[in-house]
Scaffold this motif. Structure first.
Motif, mmCIF file in Angstrom:
data_model
loop_
_atom_site.group_PDB
_atom_site.id
_atom_site.type_symbol
_atom_site.label_atom_id
_atom_site.label_comp_id
_atom_site.label_asym_id
_atom_site.label_seq_id
_atom_site.Cartn_x
_atom_site.Cartn_y
_atom_site.Cartn_z
ATOM 1 N N TYR A 4 8.403 -35.466 -17.904
ATOM 2 C CA TYR A 4 8.837 -34.203 -17.303
ATOM 3 C C TYR A 4 9.362 -33.240 -18.372
ATOM 4 O O TYR A 4 9.021 -32.053 -18.372
ATOM 5 C CB TYR A 4 9.907 -34.445 -16.225
ATOM 6 N N ASP A 7 6.644 -31.807 -20.490
ATOM 7 C CA ASP A 7 5.935 -30.772 -19.725
ATOM 8 C C ASP A 7 6.765 -29.501 -19.625
ATOM 9 O O ASP A 7 6.237 -28.389 -19.700
ATOM 10 C CB ASP A 7 5.589 -31.286 -18.317
ATOM 11 N N LYS A 8 8.080 -29.679 -19.458
ATOM 12 C CA LYS A 8 8.968 -28.502 -19.341
ATOM 13 C C LYS A 8 8.959 -27.696 -20.643
ATOM 14 O O LYS A 8 8.947 -26.458 -20.633
ATOM 15 C CB LYS A 8 10.386 -28.954 -18.986
ATOM 16 N N PHE A 11 5.536 -25.903 -20.786
ATOM 17 C CA PHE A 11 5.503 -24.876 -19.737
ATOM 18 C C PHE A 11 6.339 -23.664 -20.120
ATOM 19 O O PHE A 11 5.863 -22.522 -20.031
ATOM 20 C CB PHE A 11 6.046 -25.523 -18.453
ATOM 21 N N ARG A 15 4.671 -19.744 -21.497
ATOM 22 C CA ARG A 15 4.761 -18.516 -20.698
ATOM 23 C C ARG A 15 5.586 -17.429 -21.363
ATOM 24 O O ARG A 15 5.842 -16.394 -20.760
ATOM 25 C CB ARG A 15 5.312 -18.838 -19.300
ATOM 26 N N ASP A 16 6.004 -17.655 -22.589
ATOM 27 C CA ASP A 16 6.841 -16.671 -23.285
ATOM 28 C C ASP A 16 6.169 -16.306 -24.614
ATOM 29 O O ASP A 16 6.162 -17.105 -25.561
ATOM 30 C CB ASP A 16 8.222 -17.299 -23.528
ATOM 31 N N LEU A 42 18.224 -25.112 -15.517
ATOM 32 C CA LEU A 42 17.510 -25.162 -14.246
ATOM 33 C C LEU A 42 16.736 -23.851 -14.147
ATOM 34 O O LEU A 42 17.326 -22.774 -14.081
ATOM 35 C CB LEU A 42 18.529 -25.304 -13.120
ATOM 36 N N LEU A 43 15.414 -23.920 -14.140
ATOM 37 C CA LEU A 43 14.611 -22.706 -14.328
ATOM 38 C C LEU A 43 14.733 -21.732 -13.160
ATOM 39 O O LEU A 43 14.536 -20.539 -13.313
ATOM 40 C CB LEU A 43 13.145 -23.078 -14.549
ATOM 41 N N ASN A 44 15.058 -22.255 -12.014
ATOM 42 C CA ASN A 44 15.125 -21.407 -10.825
ATOM 43 C C ASN A 44 16.496 -20.757 -10.632
ATOM 44 O O ASN A 44 16.714 -20.039 -9.660
ATOM 45 C CB ASN A 44 14.765 -22.246 -9.597
ATOM 46 N N THR A 119 4.651 -37.479 -13.058
ATOM 47 C CA THR A 119 6.050 -37.301 -13.483
ATOM 48 C C THR A 119 6.981 -37.844 -12.398
ATOM 49 O O THR A 119 6.552 -38.089 -11.280
ATOM 50 C CB THR A 119 6.363 -35.820 -13.727
ATOM 51 N N TRP B 65 6.195 -25.323 -9.951
ATOM 52 C CA TRP B 65 6.564 -26.127 -11.104
ATOM 53 C C TRP B 65 7.150 -27.458 -10.654
ATOM 54 O O TRP B 65 7.488 -27.634 -9.481
ATOM 55 C CB TRP B 65 7.530 -25.325 -12.000
ATOM 56 N N ASP B 67 9.887 -28.903 -10.807
ATOM 57 C CA ASP B 67 11.226 -29.057 -10.228
ATOM 58 C C ASP B 67 11.218 -28.808 -8.715
ATOM 59 O O ASP B 67 12.264 -28.959 -8.061
ATOM 60 C CB ASP B 67 12.258 -28.154 -10.934
ATOM 61 N N TYR B 85 0.494 -13.765 -17.491
ATOM 62 C CA TYR B 85 0.360 -13.426 -18.910
ATOM 63 C C TYR B 85 -0.592 -14.376 -19.638
ATOM 64 O O TYR B 85 -1.455 -13.939 -20.396
ATOM 65 C CB TYR B 85 1.760 -13.396 -19.554
ATOM 66 N N PRO B 156 0.308 -34.921 -10.147
ATOM 67 C CA PRO B 156 0.450 -36.120 -9.335
ATOM 68 C C PRO B 156 1.930 -36.522 -9.158
ATOM 69 O O PRO B 156 2.722 -36.240 -10.045
ATOM 70 C CB PRO B 156 -0.329 -37.174 -10.132
#
Lengths: 119, 287
Positions: A4, A7-8, A11, A15-16, A42-44, A119, B65, B67, B85, B156
């Motif tokens: 995880y 991947d984080k 990710f 995107r930046d 915490l991305l959200n 994950t 995503w 989370d 983007y 998955p």
């Protein structure tokens, strides 16, 4: 091992646009900074609501620091994320499709079943 | 009642726009044939004269995503901004904005929940190339309101293939029970055999031409039972590590119905992956 968190990393960097360049130019410092400042975000959340427990293993940190997409694949990092980010960083240094083909060719020794990416 | 005037299943190749608009030395040798096949495919939708498009696709780690990962999600919003983007960067896809059809979204959500699909929803969804590619190929005017439906074929654990088929059948019923006299096309995109980020990527053909041949046959003949008999979450690893996107084709087979042959079938063998295009007319081909 944290697929995880690998991947984080992929990710959030992908995107930046500024981070893509930073990771391309200085992977060691970028990975260290990211683990310190971003890994537990915490991305959200729009204010600080950090998690408290996320960190790379030494092997994961090394694979990211070395731009080692083969090892990332073998660790079960999501191959779409790795490919997309690495194309963004390195395609520009090669002719049309040359990078994508070379990316696959260095993995030619890997056989099915591939590592689990769940994950 | 709403009428399903066309059911369309397609691959979504993010490089189509760039290939079809490039000129001179930049234009790939297969571009003209590709454009010709797409124009013929587009005509199958145009002829059906749809008012609304239900668009089935899959987010590629853009808004959804790990989370907070839904398996099946319906977008319900007055507008959907589109493309990200990294899609602009890698594929040259432009930013877009599509109008939503909130009433149909609400109908699908309410009655989908009542039909035992615990659908997630989003009131602010930025859609990606799994939905904008078929807009570009099939409806480049981008002038019709849409209902986007996302499936998880990507992160998955995934739902079983049979759930994709069942959801397709349910979507068909839900659209047909929408009490508006509007013409609806249901469009979904997925993949045949595909490898991304592994040793078999970017080859001369898709990674498993034999799987592609069988898959086109299953879809063209509406052979759901045979397909479900051969395809499992495990087996989909064999043709290529991104082949689980084939489950969106299985969803569209569910929409079209068991044993229903497609009215339009076409494919194009490209490097890296095979393109495939299917159209069904549930109420007969339009004149």
């Amino acid at each position: 091992m944290s697929k995880y968190l690998l991947d984080k990393f992929l990710f959030t960097v992908d995107r930046d646009p500024a981070l893509v360049e930073r990771y391309r130019e200085d992977p060691v410092a970028t990975v260290d900074w990211w683990e310190r400042e971003v890994a537990n975000k915490l991305l959200n959340a729009t204010v600080t609501e950090d998690s408290t427990w996320l960190e790379f293993s030494e092997k994961e940190r090394t694979a990211l620091r070395e731009h080692d997409h083969v090892t990332l694949f073998q660790m079960g990092a999501h191959p779409f994320l790795t490919l997309t980010l690495f194309i963004a960083m390195f395609e520009r240094d090669h002719g049309p499709l040359e990078y994508q083909k070379a990316y696959g060719a260095v993995m030619a020794h890997l056989t099915l079943p591939y590592p689990d990416i769940t994950t | 009642m709403a009428e399903v005037v066309a059911v369309i299943a397609s691959t979504h190749h993010p490089f189509y726009l760039r290939a079809s608009t490039s000129t001179g030395a930049d234009r790939p040798p297969f571009a003209d044939e590709w454009v010709s096949k797409i124009e013929t495919f587009r005509e199958t939708l145009t002829k059906a004269r749809p008012d609304v498009l239900v668009m089935v696709g899959s987010d590629h780690f853009h808004q959804l995503w790990l989370d907070n990962m839904p398996q099946f999600l319906v977008g319900k919003a007055p507008y959907f901004d589109a493309n990200w983007y990294n899609e602009e960067r890698e594929f040259g896809l432009p930013k877009m904005r599509l109008q939503g059809q909130e009433d149909l979204s609400a109908h699908i959500l309410r009655h989908g929940l009542d039909a035992d699909f615990d659908l997630a929803f989003s009131n602010e969804l930025r859609i990606d190339h799994s939905i904008t590619c078929p807009i570009i190929t099939l409806r480049p005017e981008a002038d019709l309101p849409i209902v986007p439906i996302y499936t998880n074929i990507f992160a998955p654990p995934l739902p079983q293939p049979k759930r994709f088929v069942q959801l397709g059948r349910t979507i068909r019923q839900l659209v047909e029970s929408w009490p508006e006299n509007l013409r609806v096309a249901i469009i979904g995109t997925g993949h045949l055999s595909l490898e991304l980020g592994g040793p078999r990527q970017f080859g001369e053909h898709g990674p498993d031409p034999e799987f592609d041949r069988l898959a086109v046959e299953w879809i063209a003949n509406g052979d759901i039972e045979k397909c479900l008999g051969e395809v499992t979450l495990e087996s989909l690893h064999l043709p290529g590590n991104a082949t689980h996107g084939f489950m969106d084709f299985m969803l569209m087979m569910g929409v079209a119905g068991e044993g229903v042959r497609a009215d339009h079938v076409d494919s194009l063998d490209l490097f890296h992956t095979m393109e495939a295009y299917f159209t069904w007319y549930p109420n007969g081909a339009p004149a």
